[in-house]
Design an enzyme around this catalytic site. Structure first.
Site, PDB file in Angstrom:
ATOM      1  N   ASN B 222       5.522  16.074   2.153  1.00 51.33           N
ATOM      2  CA  ASN B 222       4.715  14.972   2.656  1.00 51.33           C
ATOM      3  C   ASN B 222       4.647  15.086   4.172  1.00 51.33           C
ATOM      4  O   ASN B 222       5.490  15.737   4.790  1.00 51.33           O
ATOM      5  CB  ASN B 222       5.335  13.631   2.231  1.00 51.33           C
ATOM      6  CG  ASN B 222       4.299  12.515   2.234  1.00 51.33           C
ATOM      7  OD1 ASN B 222       3.814  12.115   3.281  1.00 51.33           O
ATOM      8  ND2 ASN B 222       3.955  12.032   1.063  1.00 51.33           N
ATOM      9  N   HIS B 512      -0.668   1.039   4.466  1.00 46.07           N
ATOM     10  CA  HIS B 512      -0.458   2.302   3.751  1.00 46.07           C
ATOM     11  C   HIS B 512       0.644   3.120   4.418  1.00 46.07           C
ATOM     12  O   HIS B 512       0.760   3.114   5.640  1.00 46.07           O
ATOM     13  CB  HIS B 512      -1.766   3.104   3.704  1.00 46.07           C
ATOM     14  CG  HIS B 512      -2.689   2.620   2.638  1.00 46.07           C
ATOM     15  ND1 HIS B 512      -3.256   3.445   1.708  1.00 46.07           N
ATOM     16  CD2 HIS B 512      -3.120   1.366   2.335  1.00 46.07           C
ATOM     17  CE1 HIS B 512      -4.019   2.732   0.885  1.00 46.07           C
ATOM     18  NE2 HIS B 512      -3.961   1.468   1.251  1.00 46.07           N
ATOM     19  N   GLU B 537      -5.291   8.741  -4.065  1.00 45.92           N
ATOM     20  CA  GLU B 537      -5.651   9.838  -3.172  1.00 45.92           C
ATOM     21  C   GLU B 537      -5.007  11.165  -3.592  1.00 45.92           C
ATOM     22  O   GLU B 537      -5.419  12.216  -3.133  1.00 45.92           O
ATOM     23  CB  GLU B 537      -5.237   9.502  -1.742  1.00 45.92           C
ATOM     24  CG  GLU B 537      -3.731   9.384  -1.568  1.00 45.92           C
ATOM     25  CD  GLU B 537      -3.307   8.921  -0.177  1.00 45.92           C
ATOM     26  OE1 GLU B 537      -4.170   8.484   0.588  1.00 45.92           O
ATOM     27  OE2 GLU B 537      -2.098   9.004   0.123  1.00 45.92           O
TER      28      GLU B 537
END
Lengths: 776, 776
Positions: B222, B512, B537
């Site tokens: 990530n 987010h 997403e």
């Protein structure tokens, strides 16, 4: 009392250097050597690459080597390997550090010259000449281009690194800056220990080689402190060579970058930059298109030229503000010294040992009775300040939270909007304004920069609402966000953010415990002051020589809110529990108003003390704080400073209007500084008459100087008022008697002088003098 | 196609437990044992001190042990030795850690009960019952008093630590929280790996004992990530015991404290809190007078009760806002999905690889032509959104800076006020408002929390000026201040600061990449959404079971902006360069509007895709997003969820006003959600008619359920519109054909139903269904 007759050791035009300065060069420049000379031709700099491709420079003054070949460069952090994670360590893996010092190749170079005169908003002189020759060298290491830009002035060198926008570079992290300053000799240095958090140290005066052996003795404790190592000192570092050269290493325009310490190799006398890291241990996160601050090497043959140098200001960007009309010099008193001395407190109650802002009930808390910022006391100060020509009154401890502040890494320390129950903010402001006094806001952030930034909208709105136009900020304690330091890039960005936000609100800033200034007040003239050194609050531990060094070091970057004006040296007079004294004579305190130039100048003592020393206090009432021109008459770091200054004409005209308005009963507190000196026998202002002030201070040595008044208008006659140490005065051996104590022995007398007049004045040990001159 | 007939495994009233749950206790409670029972008597908790003076609790459900004796306590940091510095290390010396777990003594205890019904601002039901029995135990370790407060509900336990104001405690630092949850068996767990920075992981479903062996496979990369270790998972952790108990460990009301991970001992099944540290490695800086978040252990015998539980909301403070009239549910589209899929970009130019906000010249930069947020494209979305009953339109990539943002620890990433040259902010807002659409602001902070906080005054002023009333914030990349994490105390404080500032400006927030919510939306109902999990997403990597787990875990703390509504699963249709698909049927996407309740609900797909699937899109236009009541019909984590919901009456009335106003040509974009469902044959709204929606989703298994409409008004008749997977539909094996693809095979039909009606519906693999019901 032994008098010491000062002998001016003017190095004048040096024709040669000692052998030690002519030693052979180790890191000789071998490739593409570029030479740059100062406008007057006396300073000469060479730049080149050495055999390893290391960018290297050297600096000479006439035939004398000042900086031996010294390396430039960096260590960058390797780029993060995106999305690669090590489960073992639990942390991200980074590539190894990237060497950005060796292996450079020469790309190109260009030269330029610049000469302009710019106008200051405030300061030691109204106009400053900015005249330099420039050399910009573009280098390449692998894919990265780097420019080193040198500017050579008559009084020193500035250089910085620039990283232009280019295909091979986007964002990058500097781990280390490797800039060297290889001194040519074992100079006498005026230094404080390296630290990431504080500059509140006494100065030591030793040879460079003696730093490691003496540094631990200089490392006194502080509320926030991160000492660096056994041989690291801070900028600005003032040195004096055996040849009589004054060499000063500093930095200018520190924006989006940490300030640096200087790691010293005590054997080779090489100093190297040691940047303050952030919480990750990184020095600076930068982007292509950015640049470092300037590194400066000031070189003069006369100590007075150091004080008169504008090298640091000139290397900063021009004023960023369109409208500066709201920025004004300020002479102020404070409900503060009585807290420093412990007669009253910042806090209000002893009932709560824990304070949660917004939750703790102060209205029903029992006051402990020692709170300084109470309505009655503040009104007393307002009355006195108004009656004695002050512009402002600082009040500390007005807002809730002081029962439990620094030292605890407490985020929400203060809210900056809620007064203590006994501080009627609207009423006190109205009262002050009715008397021509503006209250000065106090924001002690307790180094919780996060909390302060979050509080700024309400805090500055409150200031605007009630007519405060200046704030003293404080940064006592360790920085929050935790792990960060006072001098790191993120915290530097914080200070600059505060200055910018304050400017939007037309607020002047005086930052205490913030980073040392580096000339940013040219760009942001609402930064009217900083502490960022050991100030008057240290009382007895301020050594006699301290104030003779600060103007050579700390003040090079901007004015200091030292808080002069303590006329009662025996602190028992304020608080019977104290047993210490200040090592000053009364006249030395007066002299500070000239030797410590600042547009924000305090009269720190209590009204009752000023009443007792009313004759000496007159000088504080009279003295200006903003200048048209300044003439340094005598100076030697660590020994003495004597300076003459002419008040700024435009400020005096504004002050005259203010005085007239006040006289007519109108409120006007702008530029009232020195309003007393302006008044004629009828109490009306007269700004047409020429005015000067002269002041001097000395260290623990008594010294005598001939003061020649040749700076006065030829042919004009001036009434001069002299404030001079009595022959038996003594600021070192301050015995604890009041009134007749040696520190309080002074003579005040008037004498008519003109340009041809010369008088000899003697300063007592840790003494001084002050003269006000008014054209007749 | 194999159909799986769901069998409801209701544990019902458990009368006994398996042997493993009755094992003897190691850490038995020996001293001052206190017992607390839930209002219905089924949950029973014991608290006491063990032999070492360690606070210990255990929790039983009827005769079944849920939490075996588990320790409580902390490790505190020892107090800093003030002003003691070690020159060798260059850092401050601290005393050793302080044990705050052993050696406690009992001081006192008290009990209480509470029962109230409170009204929600938005959510799954309009009124929530908050009913618990409370036990508060005061303990002492040395001079420090600590209260452990337990609240026992019918559906679970909440407890927190409190540190009252007391003489022996001022400020303190928590290094470790040592709270244990000793599970009584090797439960099936629905978990994601422990991390300080991200929750965007797929869920794994394993026995607790299998976590260490499988965790590394779950740790995908990530943009910001700090994986913790080989056996750490995140809250909320859903488990299921072999006895059919659903046990969920979570936290509630995380304020001024980090969120926790749970370190698992895979052999003993003991979970222990593992707090996210700050940049110094400390977990929490607290003051006496403060308290920790609640630790929660939800226990039910039915998975549907987990989804219906309001334990987390009930443990949060009541609403802090006086006026909530400006908070409204929102159904919105976005200029966003086309960027996610790569058809257009957030960025505007390829001419600069480095962007310095305020310096980079965009006006003269050549556009690369792929910028999504351009005037023409935005107007196209506004037209479509207005014509189809949306309330808002999110536009990402409207502001300068996207050429060079996360991944570089760049502080000043965005300014949040400067649009790209091809985004006419005033004109687009005016155009949107003229059509009853409100633009939704986008603030990608790039995790530079400092820069965002500094930008808020101007950013929110701009929003207020142009009528934006909601912002989607983003936290992509590592946190700046550097060294900090997304889930640490300082960053938690940042998120909460943003919510508070936004509330002052009447702005709703959808965060987010921020921390997972812990029920704070009760206190701050302007926090209308969060991502904080793997959302839409992630396209192809969203597994079929993912959405059947999120409501049991991530959604326990608050709604998720999952971004449902992608009706075209073949992403090549949007961007020919893609080769991936979404593993959903069209009807599963529709079902998400019921199974993923949120007052901020997106219709994420492109206008042209909705035009192609106009019949299915009708459900998205109709469905409400705010509820009077909700009935969970079937549920099993990892398998399926079926729920019926009745739109909130007050919201529907407001929506009716809005629809009428729009019909009359007046601008009104408040509460338009579900305006389509409200309209009668004449296009006029009718809020008097009862409306319900039902939705279901399944994992990779096809499943059939009997839907009994017994929640409808008795005697009333409803027109039901069914959106059902076709018999040959398949959301797992989504072949890349459009139109006739298995994912896009569905049937839509109307049928009249009443309370007695029962229909059997079949969901395809990774399929779902949706029903809208309108009283005739």
């Amino acid at each position: 009392m032994k008098h010491y007759i000062a002998i001016l050791t003017l190095a004048a035009v040096l024709s040669g250097c000692t052998a030690s300065n002519k030693s052979s060069e180790v890191n000789s420049l071998t490739d593409n050597i570029q030479t740059l000379t100062s406008p007057d031709g006396r300073l000469r700099m060479n730049f080149g690459l050495n055999k390893k491709g290391i960018p290297t420079y050297e600096l000479n003054y006439n035939d004398c080597k000042v900086v031996l070949p010294s390396k430039l460069g960096f260590t960058f952090r390797g780029r993060k390997e995106e999305n690669v994670y090590s489960l073992e360590s639990g942390s991200k893996r980074y590539a190894k550090p990237v060497d950005m010092q060796t292996g450079f190749s020469f790309v190109s170079s260009s030269t330029d010259s610049f000469d302009e005169v710019w106008t200051t908003v405030w300061g030691e002189e109204s106009r400053i000449r900015n005249n330099y020759n420039e050399l910009a060298v573009t280098l390449r290491k692998d894919k990265v281009q780097m420019i080193v830009r040198f500017r050579l002035y008559d009084d020193g060198l500035g250089f910085r690194y620039e990283f232009p926008e280019q295909p091979g570079l986007v964002d990058f992290v500097i781990i280390d800056e490797l800039t060297e300053f290889a001194m040519a000799g074992d100079h006498t240095a005026f230094w404080i220990p390296g630290d990431y958090d504080t500059q509140e140290y006494s100065y030591n005066v030793t040879r460079l080689s003696e730093v490691p052996a003496t540094i631990s003795g200089m490392q006194i404790g502080n509320a926030s402190q991160h000492v660096i190592g056994p041989s690291s000192v801070q900028t600005s570092l003032q040195m004096k060579s055996d040849d009589g050269l004054y060499i000063n290493i500093h930095e200018a325009a520190v924006v989006n970058y940490p300030t640096t310490n200087l790691d010293l190799d005590a054997k080779t006398h090489v100093l190297r930059t040691h940047l303050t890291p952030d919480a990750e241990g990184w020095a600076a996160l930068l982007q292509a298109g950015s640049r470092t601050p300037w590194r400066t090497v000031m070189v003069t043959d006369d100590a007075r030229k150091v004080l008169a140098s504008r090298l640091i200001l000139n290397l900063n960007d021009p004023c960023a503000l369109e409208d500066v009309s709201w920025i004004h010099p300020t002479k102020y008193m404070g409900v503060w010294w009585e807290m420093i001395v412990g007669r009253s407190t910042w806090s209000y109650t002893a009932e709560h040992n824990v304070i949660i802002v917004g939750e703790t009930d102060y209205d029903n808390a029992k006051p402990h009775g020692a709170h300084g910022a109470n309505n009655e006391n503040v009104r007393r100060y307002i009355d006195f300040a108004a009656a004695n020509g002050m512009d402002g009154l600082l009040i500390e401890g007005w807002n809730i939270g002081w029962e439990n502040w620094f030292g605890h890494q407490k985020d929400r320390v203060f809210d900056f909007v809620t007064p203590y129950p006994d501080f009627d903010l609207p009423a006190l402001n109205a009262y002050a304004h009715s008397k021509g006094i503006r209250l000065i806001m106090h924001h002690e952030t307790s180094s919780s920069t996060l909390n302060y930034e979050r509080s700024i909208p309400e805090a500055y709105a409150l200031m605007n609402k009630y007519g405060y136009d200046a704030v003293k900020t404080g940064y006592v304690g360790d920085i929050i966000p935790v792990g960060d330091y006072h001098y790191s890039q993120p915290t530097i960005n914080h200070y600059n953010y505060v200055i910018r936000r304050a400017a939007e609100h037309h607020i002047m800033v005086d930052g205490h415990e913030a980073v040392r200034p580096t000339g940013l007040c040219r760009t942001w003239p609402n930064l009217v002051g900083n502490e960022s050194a050991k100030g008057g609050e240290f009382c007895e531990s301020v050594e006699p020589k301290h104030l003779t060094i600060l103007p050579f070091t700390r003040l090079q970057g901007g004015p200091m809110d030292y808080t002069p004006g303590a006329l009662e040296m025996d602190l028992r007079y304020i608080n019977p529990k104290r047993s210490d004294v200040l090592h000053f004579t009364v006249c030395k305190q007066l002299g500070l108003y000239l030797t410590m130039p600042s547009p924000l100048q305090m009269a720190c003592d209590l009204p009752e003390n000023y009443e007792r020393y009313a004759d000496a206090f007159q000088f504080i009432k009279d003295v200006a704080v903003d200048w048209e021109q300044s003439k340094y008459l005598y100076a030697e770091p660590g020994d003495y400073i004597v300076v003459a200054r002419q008040p700024r004409k435009s400020t005096m005209e504004l002050a005259a209007k203010g005085v007239a308005a006040l006289k007519d009963g109108k409120k006007d507190y702008v530029n009232g500084a020195s309003r007393f000196c302006l008044t004629d026998v009828n109490g009306r202002p007269d700004a047409t008459k020429d005015i000067w002030f002269v002041g001097g201070i000395t260290d623990e040595q008594s010294r005598s100087f001939d003061i020649a008044f040749d700076f006065l208008k030829p042919g004009a006659r001036y009434e001069a008022t002299f404030y001079v140490d009595a022959p038996d005065a003594d600021g070192v051996n301050v015995s604890k008697e009041t009134g007749s104590a040696p520190c309080a022995r002074y003579n005040i007398y008037k004498q008519t002088v003109e340009a041809s007049t010369v008088v000899n004045l003697t300063m007592a040990p840790s003494g001084g003098f002050a003269i006000s001159l008014k054209e007749i």
